[in-house]
Scaffold this motif. Structure first.
Motif, PDB file in Angstrom:
ATOM      1  N   GLN A 124       0.832  -1.199   0.000  1.00 46.24           N
ATOM      2  CA  GLN A 124       0.000   0.000   0.000  1.00 46.24           C
ATOM      3  C   GLN A 124       0.869   1.252   0.000  1.00 46.24           C
ATOM      4  OE1 GLN A 124      -1.849   1.645   3.500  1.00 46.24           O
ATOM      5  NE2 GLN A 124      -3.869   1.693   2.514  1.00 46.24           N
ATOM      6  N   ALA A 125       1.898   1.266   0.830  1.00 49.94           N
ATOM      7  CA  ALA A 125       2.786   2.427   0.895  1.00 49.94           C
ATOM      8  C   ALA A 125       3.490   2.656  -0.438  1.00 49.94           C
ATOM      9  CB  ALA A 125       3.809   2.241   2.014  1.00 49.94           C
ATOM     10  N   ASP A 126       4.011   1.571  -1.014  1.00 48.73           N
ATOM     11  CA  ASP A 126       4.710   1.683  -2.303  1.00 48.73           C
ATOM     12  C   ASP A 126       3.767   2.185  -3.393  1.00 48.73           C
ATOM     13  OD1 ASP A 126       6.922   0.662  -1.018  1.00 48.73           O
ATOM     14  OD2 ASP A 126       6.803  -1.325  -1.943  1.00 48.73           O
ATOM     15  N   TRP A 127       2.587   1.586  -3.461  1.00 44.89           N
ATOM     16  CA  TRP A 127       1.688   1.888  -4.576  1.00 44.89           C
ATOM     17  C   TRP A 127       1.065   3.269  -4.436  1.00 44.89           C
ATOM     18  CZ3 TRP A 127      -1.317  -3.121  -6.341  1.00 44.89           C
ATOM     19  CH2 TRP A 127      -0.387  -4.105  -6.663  1.00 44.89           C
ATOM     20  N   TYR A 128       0.679   3.658  -3.222  1.00 45.13           N
ATOM     21  CA  TYR A 128       0.173   5.028  -3.044  1.00 45.13           C
ATOM     22  C   TYR A 128       1.238   6.044  -3.473  1.00 45.13           C
ATOM     23  CZ  TYR A 128      -4.319   4.507  -0.523  1.00 45.13           C
ATOM     24  OH  TYR A 128      -5.629   4.270  -0.169  1.00 45.13           O
ATOM     25  N   THR A 129       2.467   5.799  -3.075  1.00 45.42           N
ATOM     26  CA  THR A 129       3.542   6.737  -3.431  1.00 45.42           C
ATOM     27  C   THR A 129       3.733   6.786  -4.940  1.00 45.42           C
ATOM     28  OG1 THR A 129       4.650   6.257  -1.326  1.00 45.42           O
ATOM     29  CG2 THR A 129       5.972   7.293  -3.057  1.00 45.42           C
ATOM     30  N   ARG A 130       3.752   5.645  -5.574  1.00 49.22           N
ATOM     31  CA  ARG A 130       3.903   5.617  -7.036  1.00 49.22           C
ATOM     32  C   ARG A 130       2.695   6.233  -7.728  1.00 49.22           C
ATOM     33  NH1 ARG A 130       5.838  -0.528  -6.916  1.00 49.22           N
ATOM     34  NH2 ARG A 130       4.789  -0.673  -8.948  1.00 49.22           N
TER      35      ARG A 130
ATOM     36  N   ARG B 136       0.564  15.972 -14.219  1.00 47.86           N
ATOM     37  CA  ARG B 136       0.314  17.369 -13.849  1.00 47.86           C
ATOM     38  C   ARG B 136      -1.121  17.592 -13.357  1.00 47.86           C
ATOM     39  NH1 ARG B 136       4.946  19.797 -15.501  1.00 47.86           N
ATOM     40  NH2 ARG B 136       5.996  18.946 -17.350  1.00 47.86           N
ATOM     41  N   LEU B 137      -1.607  16.673 -12.532  1.00 50.00           N
ATOM     42  CA  LEU B 137      -2.923  16.859 -11.931  1.00 50.00           C
ATOM     43  C   LEU B 137      -2.867  17.988 -10.906  1.00 50.00           C
ATOM     44  CD1 LEU B 137      -3.361  14.049 -13.239  1.00 50.00           C
ATOM     45  CD2 LEU B 137      -4.710  13.447 -11.214  1.00 50.00           C
ATOM     46  N   PRO B 138      -3.777  18.960 -10.977  1.00 51.01           N
ATOM     47  CA  PRO B 138      -3.763  20.050  -9.996  1.00 51.01           C
ATOM     48  C   PRO B 138      -4.214  19.612  -8.609  1.00 51.01           C
ATOM     49  CG  PRO B 138      -5.583  20.321 -11.526  1.00 51.01           C
ATOM     50  CD  PRO B 138      -4.761  19.185 -12.046  1.00 51.01           C
ATOM     51  N   SER B 139      -5.035  18.550  -8.531  1.00 50.06           N
ATOM     52  CA  SER B 139      -5.470  18.001  -7.247  1.00 50.06           C
ATOM     53  C   SER B 139      -5.222  16.500  -7.262  1.00 50.06           C
ATOM     54  CB  SER B 139      -6.956  18.275  -6.996  1.00 50.06           C
ATOM     55  OG  SER B 139      -7.222  19.660  -6.926  1.00 50.06           O
ATOM     56  N   ILE B 140      -4.704  15.983  -6.155  1.00 51.70           N
ATOM     57  CA  ILE B 140      -4.437  14.552  -6.042  1.00 51.70           C
ATOM     58  C   ILE B 140      -5.027  14.083  -4.717  1.00 51.70           C
ATOM     59  CG2 ILE B 140      -2.675  12.759  -5.982  1.00 51.70           C
ATOM     60  CD1 ILE B 140      -0.798  14.719  -7.431  1.00 51.70           C
ATOM     61  N   ASN B 141      -6.083  13.279  -4.789  1.00 49.64           N
ATOM     62  CA  ASN B 141      -6.780  12.827  -3.590  1.00 49.64           C
ATOM     63  C   ASN B 141      -6.584  11.329  -3.433  1.00 49.64           C
ATOM     64  OD1 ASN B 141      -8.029  15.443  -3.108  1.00 49.64           O
ATOM     65  ND2 ASN B 141      -9.249  15.008  -4.920  1.00 49.64           N
ATOM     66  N   VAL B 142      -5.817  10.948  -2.443  1.00 51.05           N
ATOM     67  CA  VAL B 142      -5.425   9.543  -2.270  1.00 51.05           C
ATOM     68  C   VAL B 142      -6.051   8.968  -1.012  1.00 51.05           C
ATOM     69  CG1 VAL B 142      -3.494   7.988  -1.878  1.00 51.05           C
ATOM     70  CG2 VAL B 142      -3.255   9.860  -3.502  1.00 51.05           C
ATOM     71  N   GLY B 143      -6.803   7.876  -1.176  1.00 46.76           N
ATOM     72  CA  GLY B 143      -7.248   7.078  -0.048  1.00 46.76           C
ATOM     73  C   GLY B 143      -8.099   7.798   0.982  1.00 46.76           C
ATOM     74  N   LEU B 144      -8.208   7.158   2.141  1.00 51.64           N
ATOM     75  CA  LEU B 144      -8.887   7.717   3.309  1.00 51.64           C
ATOM     76  C   LEU B 144      -7.850   8.109   4.344  1.00 51.64           C
ATOM     77  CD1 LEU B 144     -11.687   5.014   3.775  1.00 51.64           C
ATOM     78  CD2 LEU B 144     -11.921   7.237   2.649  1.00 51.64           C
TER      79      LEU B 144
END
Length: 326
Positions: free
Chosen positions: A168-174, A183-191
């Motif tokens: 999870q840590a590796d994939w969220y970071t990637r 170049r996404l202006p907003s990046i919303n990851v997980g809970l």
């Protein structure tokens, strides 16, 4: 009870929350048979044409866009309109209809991602659905319209049977590194934290970067994303470096006082040789957990080992070359 007209709802909401910067049209909306595969245009085929009930639904959705966009523009002229929070093939369909830019400012992206690897081949449900959106924008003359994540976007579960805490840590970071490259202006990851109810065992409930209550202790992904945020604070994505291998990634970011390189593999470990500018005698290597190591450069060369956990190389000058070893 009957809801107030959308014009009244938009005016009321924006009056209560005048600093709102974004407004989203559609949420998990369907009704048209797009599927999850690559759009036909990307395969050299003709786009779909609807008839009967499907054509009626398309007209209904276009009217929905026009009315809601008009209400938002009137209530909050400076707010940006995101069309999305549905699967990629639904969001990009409106490019085919030559939707005027007055109706949208961003193409929204909602890819659940779940157990799909960040670098998997593109389809409408994984992270590289961003590539589909980008290519469709280019095909239909919207290359300048940004793609952004919606508030539901990227979910990596860790409940039994799902990902390990390390994955999870590796994939969220990637995921985030790819989003920065797109170049996404907003990046919303997980809970922020896992949910408490039986929903925890769904594909979504254990996607937090902290465990569920009562302790809510941080997972490794919390530390990994904190490290990424710290290292890339005020950095700008510049380019992808060709490493000679599709399984080895190296992304270049520029900061006011130097450069940062994010380096990782899709599977396993790989020896990597980095060529630096003459005169560079040292640099800093930071692992995914934020541990720093000063590394000496000899004859302009530095050998490192890349793995599935991204690491960051901080240098004063740009790299000259990246070569994948065994």
């Amino acid at each position: 009870p009957t809801s107030p007209p959308v014009e009244e709802q938009a005016a009321s909401f924006m009056g209560d929350w005048p600093d709102t910067r974004y407004a989203m049209i559609f949420h998990e909306t369907g009704g048209l048979p797009f599927g999850l595969g690559p759009p036909p245009e990307l395969l050299g085929k003709e786009p779909p044409e609807f008839t009967g009930k499907e054509l009626d639904k398309e007209k209904e959705l276009l009217e929905h866009i026009e009315r809601h966009a008009s209400a938002i523009r009137k209530a909050a002229p400076n707010a940006k309109i995101i069309l999305g929070n549905s699967v990629t093939n639904f969001n990009v369909h409106w490019l085919r209809k030559k939707l005027p830019r007055t109706s949208w400012d961003y193409i929204g992206a909602e890819m659940a991602v779940q157990l799909f690897r960040p670098e998997g081949q593109p389809h409408g449900w994984n992270l590289q659905g961003l590539w589909i959106a980008k290519r469709m924008c280019e095909i239909y003359g919207y290359a300048d319209i940004p793609i952004t994540s919606c508030y539901e976007f990227d979910y990596r579960p860790t409940a039994p049977g799902a990902l390990s805490l390390r994955d999870q840590a590796d994939w969220y970071t990637r995921d985030v590194l790819h989003c920065l490259a797109y170049r996404l202006p907003s990046i919303n990851v997980g809970l922020l934290f896992d949910v408490d109810s039986a929903y925890y065992f769904s594909r979504w409930g254990s996607t937090g970067v902290c465990f569920r209550s009562p302790l809510m202790m941080p997972k490794p992904s919390y530390v990994a994303l904190a490290t990424l945020t710290r290292v890339l604070d005020q950095a700008s994505y510049r380019r992808y470096l060709d490493t000679g291998s599709h399984a080895l990634y190296c992304l270049e970011f520029a900061k006011q006082d130097g450069m940062v390189y994010a380096l990782w593999t899709t599977t396993g470990k790989r020896d990597v040789q980095l060529a630096l500018n003459d005169g560079t005698d040292a640099c800093t290597l930071i692992d995914i957990m934020g541990r720093e190591e000063e590394r000496s450069v000899r004859d302009g060369k530095l050998d490192v080992t890349a793995s599935e956990s991204p690491c960051y190389l901080v240098t004063a000058q740009p790299l000259q070359d990246v070569t994948a070893g065994r």
